[in-house]
Scaffold this motif. Structure first.
Motif, PDB file in Angstrom:
ATOM      1  N   VAL A 284       0.840  -1.207   0.000  1.00  0.00           N
ATOM      2  CA  VAL A 284       0.000   0.000   0.000  1.00  0.00           C
ATOM      3  C   VAL A 284       0.875   1.257   0.000  1.00  0.00           C
ATOM      4  O   VAL A 284       0.652   2.191  -0.778  1.00  0.00           O
ATOM      5  N   LYS A 285       1.862   1.273   0.854  1.00  0.00           N
ATOM      6  CA  LYS A 285       2.738   2.449   0.964  1.00  0.00           C
ATOM      7  C   LYS A 285       3.453   2.737  -0.344  1.00  0.00           C
ATOM      8  O   LYS A 285       3.541   3.887  -0.787  1.00  0.00           O
ATOM      9  N   HIS A 286       3.960   1.692  -1.013  1.00  0.00           N
ATOM     10  CA  HIS A 286       4.685   1.891  -2.265  1.00  0.00           C
ATOM     11  C   HIS A 286       3.756   2.328  -3.388  1.00  0.00           C
ATOM     12  O   HIS A 286       4.112   3.196  -4.195  1.00  0.00           O
ATOM     13  N   VAL A 287       2.568   1.729  -3.461  1.00  0.00           N
ATOM     14  CA  VAL A 287       1.618   2.120  -4.501  1.00  0.00           C
ATOM     15  C   VAL A 287       1.257   3.596  -4.370  1.00  0.00           C
ATOM     16  O   VAL A 287       1.315   4.368  -5.334  1.00  0.00           O
ATOM     17  N   VAL A 288       0.891   3.986  -3.159  1.00  0.00           N
ATOM     18  CA  VAL A 288       0.466   5.370  -2.925  1.00  0.00           C
ATOM     19  C   VAL A 288       1.634   6.329  -3.148  1.00  0.00           C
ATOM     20  O   VAL A 288       1.465   7.408  -3.741  1.00  0.00           O
ATOM     21  N   GLY A 289       2.827   5.956  -2.687  1.00  0.00           N
ATOM     22  CA  GLY A 289       3.996   6.810  -2.884  1.00  0.00           C
ATOM     23  C   GLY A 289       4.318   7.010  -4.354  1.00  0.00           C
ATOM     24  O   GLY A 289       4.673   8.114  -4.779  1.00  0.00           O
ATOM     25  N   ASN A 290       4.171   5.953  -5.156  1.00  0.00           N
ATOM     26  CA  ASN A 290       4.433   6.059  -6.587  1.00  0.00           C
ATOM     27  C   ASN A 290       3.383   6.905  -7.307  1.00  0.00           C
ATOM     28  O   ASN A 290       3.600   7.324  -8.444  1.00  0.00           O
ATOM     29  N   HIS A 291       2.263   7.158  -6.644  1.00  0.00           N
ATOM     30  CA  HIS A 291       1.220   8.012  -7.219  1.00  0.00           C
ATOM     31  C   HIS A 291       1.254   9.428  -6.635  1.00  0.00           C
ATOM     32  O   HIS A 291       0.308  10.200  -6.807  1.00  0.00           O
ATOM     33  N   GLY A 292       2.320   9.760  -5.930  1.00  0.00           N
ATOM     34  CA  GLY A 292       2.471  11.103  -5.389  1.00  0.00           C
ATOM     35  C   GLY A 292       1.657  11.378  -4.147  1.00  0.00           C
ATOM     36  O   GLY A 292       1.399  12.531  -3.800  1.00  0.00           O
ATOM     37  N   GLY A 293       1.238  10.319  -3.446  1.00  0.00           N
ATOM     38  CA  GLY A 293       0.434  10.494  -2.249  1.00  0.00           C
ATOM     39  C   GLY A 293       1.091   9.897  -1.022  1.00  0.00           C
ATOM     40  O   GLY A 293       2.285   9.601  -1.013  1.00  0.00           O
ATOM     41  N   ASP A 294       0.311   9.724   0.030  1.00  0.00           N
ATOM     42  CA  ASP A 294       0.821   9.108   1.250  1.00  0.00           C
ATOM     43  C   ASP A 294      -0.302   8.354   1.934  1.00  0.00           C
ATOM     44  O   ASP A 294      -1.476   8.486   1.576  1.00  0.00           O
ATOM     45  N   VAL A 295       0.051   7.543   2.920  1.00  0.00           N
ATOM     46  CA  VAL A 295      -0.937   6.775   3.676  1.00  0.00           C
ATOM     47  C   VAL A 295      -0.688   7.014   5.160  1.00  0.00           C
ATOM     48  O   VAL A 295       0.451   7.044   5.615  1.00  0.00           O
ATOM     49  N   ARG A 296      -1.771   7.221   5.902  1.00  0.00           N
ATOM     50  CA  ARG A 296      -1.681   7.540   7.320  1.00  0.00           C
ATOM     51  C   ARG A 296      -2.520   6.553   8.119  1.00  0.00           C
ATOM     52  O   ARG A 296      -3.445   5.933   7.593  1.00  0.00           O
TER      53      ARG A 296
END
Length: 388
Positions: free
Chosen positions: A341-353
């Protein structure tokens, strides 16, 4: 000549001569002071070069006072009040000054004023003219961290694969021994299927995580509907949730859109929902909400599960990290879901909290940049105008 003029003339000549001597002395003193000041001044352009360097760099004078420093040297906490903070650096500078030769040293130093973080820096020092010593450094902190993560990853993979592989081998041997007992064969065959599924899931997640870390992850980026991503993720977990009478409740349609790979985004949201279902008690609810805020789309997954202790919140996205290893293995977890999840979101310019309290459940929130319709339309028009 009248003797009456001799005295004034001699006094005048003496005054002129004396004044000349005084002027010469003053001039000599001023010249010496100017030379001394010039000697204490850095060579032309050195200070400007130091100020623009991306690596930590400092110049110190004979009293070990820092006369020039790069911004990075200040950021990592090498200099405070124009003095080198670390005694190891002072020793390196003194050694170079005594020997006149270049020196180098790799040091592990606390970073910043708090001293909590540790940095790994490779220092080089050399004389700069007759008075100064130049110290530069390569910050190896990130490369060391990556090496450690890589070693841990390999070690963890070996450990995680060894468990199901060993179990499969043992169950296969047991099946051979119990071939004449149908009940035992059925029991061990079921366990064999469970372990093989766990091995397959682990292998799939390892491959997926490796793919996400490649540079070509978002080759198929496109504008996509958040509602479709969420619905597909909910559908993928519906059967497992119903088996335990867990209701997945999703918010109303939002009509929000993001740029990215729809398949990968679905995997990220699905992993969060799967985790929420996995760690929730039977007969509870899992909520999936979507909203737009300040140019970002937020997808929140909330459960009524066991929750996560505060000490573990910063580590839940690490590969193979489990808050409760025994529970995770009992539920078939691979320990890679949140890392994906963290890598997917990071590769899309976002973040996960994450927010969580033990006994009250958890909320994981994905934040992604909201697609700009005007920019997307303009981009599509540009692509259409390009010759095929």
């Amino acid at each position: 000549m009248d003797n009456a003029w001799l005295v004034p003339l001699s006094m005048l000549l003496g005054g002129v001569f004396g004044a000349g001597v005084v002027v010469l002395v003053i001039t000599a003193e001023r010249t010496a002071r100017a030379a001394d000041v010039a000697e204490r001044t850095l060579p032309d352009g050195v200070a400007a070069v130091i100020a623009t360097m991306h690596n930590p760099a400092v110049v110190v004078d004979p009293s070990n006072t820092v006369v020039a420093a790069s911004p990075q040297a200040l950021t990592v906490g090498l200099v405070v009040r124009r003095k080198l903070v670390h005694a190891e650096l002072v020793d390196l500078v003194d050694r170079v000054r005594r020997s006149g030769e270049m020196g180098s040293e790799d040091l592990e130093l606390p970073r910043g004023r708090s001293g909590e973080l540790v940095g790994y820096l490779s220092f080089r020092a050399a004389q700069l003219g007759n008075r100064y010593v130049l110290v530069t450094a390569d910050d190896l902190t990130e490369s060391r961290r990556i090496d450690e993560v890589r070693r841990d990853f390999v070690a963890n993979i070996s450990h995680e694969l060894k468990t199901p592989i060993g179990a499969i081998g043992l169950l296969a041997e047991t099946l051979v021994v119990a071939a004449d007992d149908p009940d035992h064969v059925k029991k061990f065959a079921g366990q064999l299927i469970t372990e093989s599924e766990r091995l397959g899931a682990l292998t799939k997640d390892i491959i997926e995580l490796s793919r996400l870390q490649s540079v070509d992850t978002l080759e198929s980026s496109e504008e996509t509907s958040v509602d479709k991503i969420v619905q597909a993720a909910v559908d993928a977990n519906e059967v497992v949730a119903r088996a335990r009478e867990i209701e997945i409740v999703r918010a109303k349609r939002s009509k929000l859109r993001v740029m990215g790979d729809p398949g990968l985004l679905q995997v990220a949201v699905s992993n969060l929902i799967a985790n929420a279902v996995k760690y929730s008690p039977d007969h509870t609810r899992v909520g999936v909400g979507v909203r737009s805020t300040k140019g970002f789309v937020e997808i929140a997954v909330t459960d009524q599960g066991v929750g996560i202790p505060e000490a573990d919140l910063d580590r839940v996205f690490e590969r193979f990290y489990r808050v409760d290893p025994a529970r995770s293995r009992a539920t078939g977890g691979t320990g890679l879901g949140l890392a994906i999840v963290k890598h997917v979101v990071g590769n899309h310019g976002g973040d996960v909290r994450v927010w969580s309290q033990p006994g009250k459940g958890s909320t994981f929130t994905i934040r992604l940049p909201e697609a700009d319709p005007e920019l997307t339309t303009a981009l599509e028009e540009q692509l259409e105008e390009q010759p095929s």
